[in-house]
Motif scaffolding. Sequence first.
Motif, PDB file in Angstrom:
ATOM      1  N   LEU A  28       0.833  -1.221   0.000  1.00  0.00           N
ATOM      2  CA  LEU A  28       0.000   0.000   0.000  1.00  0.00           C
ATOM      3  C   LEU A  28       0.864   1.266   0.000  1.00  0.00           C
ATOM      4  O   LEU A  28       0.711   2.128  -0.870  1.00  0.00           O
ATOM      5  N   ILE A  29       1.781   1.338   0.942  1.00  0.00           N
ATOM      6  CA  ILE A  29       2.634   2.532   1.048  1.00  0.00           C
ATOM      7  C   ILE A  29       3.504   2.682  -0.195  1.00  0.00           C
ATOM      8  O   ILE A  29       3.647   3.790  -0.727  1.00  0.00           O
ATOM      9  N   GLY A  30       4.051   1.555  -0.634  1.00  0.00           N
ATOM     10  CA  GLY A  30       4.903   1.587  -1.834  1.00  0.00           C
ATOM     11  C   GLY A  30       4.162   2.151  -3.037  1.00  0.00           C
ATOM     12  O   GLY A  30       4.698   2.997  -3.766  1.00  0.00           O
ATOM     13  N   ASN A  31       2.913   1.695  -3.222  1.00  0.00           N
ATOM     14  CA  ASN A  31       2.118   2.185  -4.353  1.00  0.00           C
ATOM     15  C   ASN A  31       1.837   3.680  -4.231  1.00  0.00           C
ATOM     16  O   ASN A  31       1.929   4.420  -5.216  1.00  0.00           O
ATOM     17  N   VAL A  32       1.487   4.102  -3.007  1.00  0.00           N
ATOM     18  CA  VAL A  32       1.178   5.528  -2.799  1.00  0.00           C
ATOM     19  C   VAL A  32       2.411   6.381  -3.089  1.00  0.00           C
ATOM     20  O   VAL A  32       2.333   7.388  -3.808  1.00  0.00           O
ATOM     21  N   LEU A  33       3.549   5.936  -2.539  1.00  0.00           N
ATOM     22  CA  LEU A  33       4.785   6.708  -2.749  1.00  0.00           C
ATOM     23  C   LEU A  33       5.149   6.767  -4.231  1.00  0.00           C
ATOM     24  O   LEU A  33       5.589   7.801  -4.727  1.00  0.00           O
ATOM     25  N   GLU A  34       4.914   5.646  -4.919  1.00  0.00           N
ATOM     26  CA  GLU A  34       5.223   5.602  -6.352  1.00  0.00           C
ATOM     27  C   GLU A  34       4.355   6.603  -7.126  1.00  0.00           C
ATOM     28  O   GLU A  34       4.847   7.364  -7.969  1.00  0.00           O
ATOM     29  N   ILE A  35       3.038   6.618  -6.799  1.00  0.00           N
ATOM     30  CA  ILE A  35       2.108   7.530  -7.484  1.00  0.00           C
ATOM     31  C   ILE A  35       2.484   8.985  -7.198  1.00  0.00           C
ATOM     32  O   ILE A  35       2.557   9.820  -8.108  1.00  0.00           O
ATOM     33  N   VAL A  36       2.752   9.265  -5.917  1.00  0.00           N
ATOM     34  CA  VAL A  36       3.108  10.639  -5.528  1.00  0.00           C
ATOM     35  C   VAL A  36       4.403  11.054  -6.211  1.00  0.00           C
ATOM     36  O   VAL A  36       4.519  12.173  -6.738  1.00  0.00           O
ATOM     37  N   ASP A  37       5.375  10.121  -6.220  1.00  0.00           N
ATOM     38  CA  ASP A  37       6.667  10.403  -6.846  1.00  0.00           C
ATOM     39  C   ASP A  37       6.478  10.705  -8.335  1.00  0.00           C
ATOM     40  O   ASP A  37       7.074  11.650  -8.873  1.00  0.00           O
ATOM     41  N   ASN A  38       5.628   9.904  -8.999  1.00  0.00           N
ATOM     42  CA  ASN A  38       5.364  10.133 -10.428  1.00  0.00           C
ATOM     43  C   ASN A  38       4.725  11.495 -10.654  1.00  0.00           C
ATOM     44  O   ASN A  38       5.059  12.199 -11.608  1.00  0.00           O
ATOM     45  N   GLU A  39       3.794  11.842  -9.763  1.00  0.00           N
ATOM     46  CA  GLU A  39       3.118  13.146  -9.905  1.00  0.00           C
ATOM     47  C   GLU A  39       4.099  14.296  -9.726  1.00  0.00           C
ATOM     48  O   GLU A  39       4.049  15.284 -10.456  1.00  0.00           O
ATOM     49  N   ILE A  40       5.001  14.120  -8.742  1.00  0.00           N
ATOM     50  CA  ILE A  40       6.005  15.171  -8.519  1.00  0.00           C
ATOM     51  C   ILE A  40       6.896  15.303  -9.760  1.00  0.00           C
ATOM     52  O   ILE A  40       7.163  16.410 -10.236  1.00  0.00           O
ATOM     53  N   THR A  41       7.320  14.142 -10.297  1.00  0.00           N
ATOM     54  CA  THR A  41       8.167  14.155 -11.494  1.00  0.00           C
ATOM     55  C   THR A  41       7.436  14.811 -12.658  1.00  0.00           C
ATOM     56  O   THR A  41       8.016  15.641 -13.375  1.00  0.00           O
TER      57      THR A  41
ATOM     58  N   MET B   1       2.138   8.166   7.410  1.00  0.00           N
ATOM     59  CA  MET B   1       1.369   7.234   6.562  1.00  0.00           C
ATOM     60  C   MET B   1       1.451   5.802   7.123  1.00  0.00           C
ATOM     61  O   MET B   1       0.455   5.093   7.129  1.00  0.00           O
ATOM     62  N   GLN B   2       2.672   5.437   7.538  1.00  0.00           N
ATOM     63  CA  GLN B   2       2.859   4.092   8.099  1.00  0.00           C
ATOM     64  C   GLN B   2       2.023   3.914   9.379  1.00  0.00           C
ATOM     65  O   GLN B   2       1.519   2.823   9.641  1.00  0.00           O
ATOM     66  N   THR B   3       1.866   5.038  10.116  1.00  0.00           N
ATOM     67  CA  THR B   3       1.136   4.982  11.390  1.00  0.00           C
ATOM     68  C   THR B   3      -0.331   4.643  11.158  1.00  0.00           C
ATOM     69  O   THR B   3      -0.955   3.927  11.938  1.00  0.00           O
ATOM     70  N   TYR B   4      -0.883   5.213  10.097  1.00  0.00           N
ATOM     71  CA  TYR B   4      -2.335   5.122   9.902  1.00  0.00           C
ATOM     72  C   TYR B   4      -2.758   4.136   8.819  1.00  0.00           C
ATOM     73  O   TYR B   4      -3.943   4.002   8.559  1.00  0.00           O
ATOM     74  N   GLN B   5      -1.813   3.485   8.168  1.00  0.00           N
ATOM     75  CA  GLN B   5      -2.217   2.634   7.027  1.00  0.00           C
ATOM     76  C   GLN B   5      -3.159   1.501   7.445  1.00  0.00           C
ATOM     77  O   GLN B   5      -4.149   1.247   6.754  1.00  0.00           O
ATOM     78  N   ASN B   6      -2.876   0.848   8.590  1.00  0.00           N
ATOM     79  CA  ASN B   6      -3.755  -0.245   9.029  1.00  0.00           C
ATOM     80  C   ASN B   6      -5.134   0.296   9.422  1.00  0.00           C
ATOM     81  O   ASN B   6      -6.155  -0.303   9.081  1.00  0.00           O
ATOM     82  N   LEU B   7      -5.128   1.434  10.110  1.00  0.00           N
ATOM     83  CA  LEU B   7      -6.401   2.027  10.548  1.00  0.00           C
ATOM     84  C   LEU B   7      -7.254   2.431   9.344  1.00  0.00           C
ATOM     85  O   LEU B   7      -8.447   2.097   9.277  1.00  0.00           O
ATOM     86  N   VAL B   8      -6.626   3.134   8.404  1.00  0.00           N
ATOM     87  CA  VAL B   8      -7.373   3.605   7.221  1.00  0.00           C
ATOM     88  C   VAL B   8      -7.898   2.415   6.420  1.00  0.00           C
ATOM     89  O   VAL B   8      -9.070   2.387   6.011  1.00  0.00           O
ATOM     90  N   PHE B   9      -7.035   1.429   6.209  1.00  0.00           N
ATOM     91  CA  PHE B   9      -7.463   0.252   5.445  1.00  0.00           C
ATOM     92  C   PHE B   9      -8.601  -0.481   6.173  1.00  0.00           C
ATOM     93  O   PHE B   9      -9.580  -0.902   5.541  1.00  0.00           O
ATOM     94  N   ILE B  25      -9.217   2.654  -2.124  1.00  0.00           N
ATOM     95  CA  ILE B  25      -9.672   3.846  -1.402  1.00  0.00           C
ATOM     96  C   ILE B  25      -8.613   4.305  -0.393  1.00  0.00           C
ATOM     97  O   ILE B  25      -8.381   5.510  -0.236  1.00  0.00           O
ATOM     98  N   ALA B  26      -7.956   3.340   0.258  1.00  0.00           N
ATOM     99  CA  ALA B  26      -6.883   3.708   1.202  1.00  0.00           C
ATOM    100  C   ALA B  26      -5.757   4.430   0.471  1.00  0.00           C
ATOM    101  O   ALA B  26      -5.239   5.455   0.945  1.00  0.00           O
ATOM    102  N   GLN B  27      -5.414   3.929  -0.718  1.00  0.00           N
ATOM    103  CA  GLN B  27      -4.388   4.611  -1.535  1.00  0.00           C
ATOM    104  C   GLN B  27      -4.827   6.026  -1.882  1.00  0.00           C
ATOM    105  O   GLN B  27      -4.069   6.991  -1.725  1.00  0.00           O
ATOM    106  N   GLU B  28      -6.077   6.136  -2.356  1.00  0.00           N
ATOM    107  CA  GLU B  28      -6.606   7.461  -2.730  1.00  0.00           C
ATOM    108  C   GLU B  28      -6.616   8.400  -1.527  1.00  0.00           C
ATOM    109  O   GLU B  28      -6.374   9.601  -1.675  1.00  0.00           O
ATOM    110  N   THR B  29      -6.899   7.844  -0.363  1.00  0.00           N
ATOM    111  CA  THR B  29      -6.936   8.663   0.859  1.00  0.00           C
ATOM    112  C   THR B  29      -5.579   9.300   1.129  1.00  0.00           C
ATOM    113  O   THR B  29      -5.489  10.523   1.354  1.00  0.00           O
TER     114      THR B  29
END
Lengths: 149, 159
Positions: A28-41, B1-9, B25-29
């Motif tokens: 999850l975090i990896g995907n978000v960071l990747e998307i954000v990074d792409n947007e910044i680029t 983000m790491q703190t809240y990922q489990n909660l948001v998901f 939705i968690a990603q979009e959040t």
Amino acid sequence: MNYLSDEELMNLIESVEHEDMIQAPPDLIGNVLEIVDNEITDNTDDKKDNANSSDKKNIRDESELSNQKTYEERVTEYRRYTFRVVLAMAASLAICILSQVTDIRQHLPDRQEAVTEYKTRQEVIEENKTIYQKVKEAGLFEISENMED
Amino acid sequence: MQTYQNLVFSICLKMTGDYFVSEDIAQETFISAYKHFEDFDGNNEKAWICRIATNKCIDYLKSSARRIIPETEDKFMEQGDLRSEPLSLYLNKEVMEVFGEGCNTLPEQYRKVAVEHFIKGKTAKVIADEMGLNLKTVQTRIYRARQMLQKSMKTEVNA
């Protein structure tokens, strides 16, 4: 189905935290960071493109400015153009007038005169007959027959 | 983000009852939180992020309710009533049990990878190391397992 009130939201958070917490997907975090990074680029690239295009525009504007002529130069150019037009008009008028003057000086025959200048068919026949008679009388035909023999 | 990922998901899963929708939705959040971080008043970060998540879940539920075409006028009226009903919440553990059952129905080569990744929360690299497989192979298996699970979940919902 309305959005949650503050109280409902806090109750939901509390219930999830205490009873129903689930581990998030590992990427999850990896995907978000990747998307954000792409947007910044992408944004950086867009800004670079905009900067490049504005630079080009500035260069173009400067060249356009340098190509722009001063007021005096434009007036001079306009005067030159006017002079050329007037000169061309004067030349065409002069040609018209001169042609008329030469027409008057040189007598050009009218149609009747021109027709009377040429011999009629009958006159040509008569003239040829006269020449033939003269040649015959002079005996030139006999001389030519003897030469052929 | 790491703190809240489990909660948001977990909140998303509780509200939607769908693993993959909750993931999206968690990603979009988090992306939305990143984009609108300037709007955050700095008071309660957890509530702010969870507010974004719940609003997105409700938007999703509304749009998915709109996508269902009622067959008759009576069903249309029922659907209208459903929309005005209060939000129904799922039990995450039950949802995950059903999801785990879905993983176990997958073909052999995808099953273990799916369970390790989706249920136990292991990354593709860890799974590749543990199983002695190529990372690309594991990633491909996860991708295909995800597709199969999404398809089977949709079929179950429609049924």
